[in-house]
Design a protein around this motif. Structure first.
Motif, mmCIF file in Angstrom:
data_model
loop_
_atom_site.group_PDB
_atom_site.id
_atom_site.type_symbol
_atom_site.label_atom_id
_atom_site.label_comp_id
_atom_site.label_asym_id
_atom_site.label_seq_id
_atom_site.Cartn_x
_atom_site.Cartn_y
_atom_site.Cartn_z
ATOM 1 N N GLU A 96 0.808 -1.222 0.000
ATOM 2 C CA GLU A 96 0.000 0.000 0.000
ATOM 3 C C GLU A 96 0.840 1.271 0.000
ATOM 4 O OE1 GLU A 96 -0.861 -0.272 4.822
ATOM 5 O OE2 GLU A 96 -2.452 -0.521 3.356
ATOM 6 N N LEU B 81 1.004 2.522 -3.622
ATOM 7 C CA LEU B 81 -0.225 2.799 -4.361
ATOM 8 C C LEU B 81 -0.228 4.222 -4.900
ATOM 9 C CD1 LEU B 81 -3.095 2.069 -5.275
ATOM 10 C CD2 LEU B 81 -3.897 2.772 -3.002
ATOM 11 N N GLY C 291 -2.574 6.478 -8.090
ATOM 12 C CA GLY C 291 -3.661 6.382 -9.050
ATOM 13 C C GLY C 291 -3.214 6.672 -10.469
ATOM 14 N N SER D 140 -2.741 -1.159 -14.315
ATOM 15 C CA SER D 140 -3.557 -2.188 -13.667
ATOM 16 C C SER D 140 -3.064 -2.604 -12.290
ATOM 17 C CB SER D 140 -3.608 -3.431 -14.567
ATOM 18 O OG SER D 140 -2.296 -3.936 -14.809
ATOM 19 N N GLN E 179 -2.552 -0.969 -9.616
ATOM 20 C CA GLN E 179 -3.286 -0.336 -8.532
ATOM 21 C C GLN E 179 -4.513 -1.141 -8.112
ATOM 22 O OE1 GLN E 179 -5.373 3.358 -9.673
ATOM 23 N NE2 GLN E 179 -4.855 2.863 -11.800
ATOM 24 N N ASN E 180 -5.019 -2.005 -9.001
ATOM 25 C CA ASN E 180 -6.190 -2.824 -8.703
ATOM 26 C C ASN E 180 -5.822 -4.219 -8.203
ATOM 27 O OD1 ASN E 180 -7.946 -0.743 -9.676
ATOM 28 N ND2 ASN E 180 -7.461 -1.380 -11.763
ATOM 29 N N ASP F 131 1.793 2.282 -16.679
ATOM 30 C CA ASP F 131 1.409 1.986 -15.299
ATOM 31 C C ASP F 131 2.241 2.805 -14.317
ATOM 32 O OD1 ASP F 131 1.263 0.555 -12.686
ATOM 33 O OD2 ASP F 131 0.012 -0.830 -13.832
#
Length: 328
Positions: free
Chosen positions: A154, A157, A159, A163, A165-166, A187
């Motif tokens: 985390e 992380l 935004g 992909s 981040q998911n 990414d």
């Protein structure tokens, strides 16, 4: 009446007790801050992350410089744009609303056309292409293992595009996978993870070695500044890399042929990387035409809608029309 006042007194005592109720005694444990060693921090959920297959709790950054061999300019075959062609291109660029910078470089003759060539913009994600080129050659020169893994947690992380981040925290990615995702999907998490292993200082040294004019503007790479002159320099070096005898040159070219969000257009294959953020809407590419060339389009048109895409198409077509390839 006495019973009524007694009832009111009882209600007041209850209300006073409710306001003064103690806070719950449960303890919230603060997450450990992200350190430079990237010690893995798992989320405080009931989901158990998979155990790493290799020990990556502490990451050792790769230090030192990349050995760069300066590439001599091509011998000119006399190709150049006419004064009329240059004036027409200048007029076309000046007519667009917003700020644009355009760079065209003929890879056969070395001829260069620039419009607002030194205008600086936020680099956005176009910087990921030269950065991954730097990482790949550094890996070759140092015989680094691109199958080594990094763990997504985390603290990494971020935004935007991509992909990772998911994905669940604890998911592992090889360096090779991160490079692929940073180029093809742009990414942002992959880019951030790679920078923990291959620090910005080494990339800045590489940039200075190939002749980038605004090395100070690179900062931590992700927040770089960029002008069309430097974008052409990056792409000239990248072209030399992907066409040379390098272990990972064709791999990088393959990724750049398959990037998302195409802005520059051509009837020929396009080796490219786009960038899009507040104040920046860019694309820079190597056009694999019979007479190959580099095209860089930088702008502050960050709406990224149909109008912006149409402008990029018009500029692409105008450059291709004068590139010596239209009659082929």
């Amino acid at each position: 009446m006495k019973r009524f006042f007694a009832l009111l007194l009882t209600m007041a005592v209850c209300l006073t007790g409710c306001v003064g109720t103690k806070a719950p005694t449960t303890t919230t444990t603060a997450l450990a801050p992200l350190s430079t060693s990237l010690t893995t921090v798992l989320p405080t959920t009931t989901t158990t992350a998979p155990a790493p297959t290799t020990s990556m709790t502490t990451i050792t950054p790769v230090k030192g410089t990349l050995t760069v061999t300066p590439v001599p300019p091509p011998e000119s075959d006399g190709f150049t744009l006419t004064d009329e062609q240059v004036k027409a291109l200048d007029a076309q660029m000046a007519a667009y609303e917003g700020t644009f910078a355009v760079g065209y470089y003929d890879l056969t003759s070395g001829y260069t056309y620039l419009y607002n060539g030194t205008q600086s913009f936020p680099a956005a994600s176009v910087i990921k292409a030269p950065y991954c080129r730097y990482v790949l050659e550094l890996a070759e020169q140092r015989d680094l293992d691109l199958q080594a893994t990094l763990t997504y947690h985390e603290g990494l992380l971020v935004g935007g595009t991509g992909s990772i981040q998911n994905a669940p925290f604890g998911t592992q990615y090889t360096h090779e996978q991160l490079i692929k995702l940073a180029i093809r999907q742009s990414d942002n998490v992959a880019f951030r993870m790679l920078r923990q292993v291959y620090p910005p200082a080494g990339f800045r040294q590489y940039a200075a070695a190939i002749g980038i004019t605004d090395v100070a503007g690179i900062k931590n790479v992700s927040s770089s500044n960029l002008c069309a002159v430097d974008a052409i320099t990056y792409m000239k070096d990248l072209y030399t890399y992907i066409t040379g005898d390098n272990r990972y040159g064709k791999t990088l070219e393959e990724h750049m042929l398959r990037t998302i969000n195409p802005m520059i257009r051509s009837k020929y294959p396009i080796v490219r990387k786009y960038g899009w953020m507040e104040g920046a809407y860019h694309d820079m590419a190597i056009i694999k035409a019979p007479r190959p060339y580099i095209l860089v389009i930088l702008s502050d048109r960050d709406e990224g809608g149909k109008e912006e895409l149409q402008i990029f198409r018009e500029i692409s077509e105008a450059i291709e029309a004068v590139s010596g390839n239209s009659a082929r």
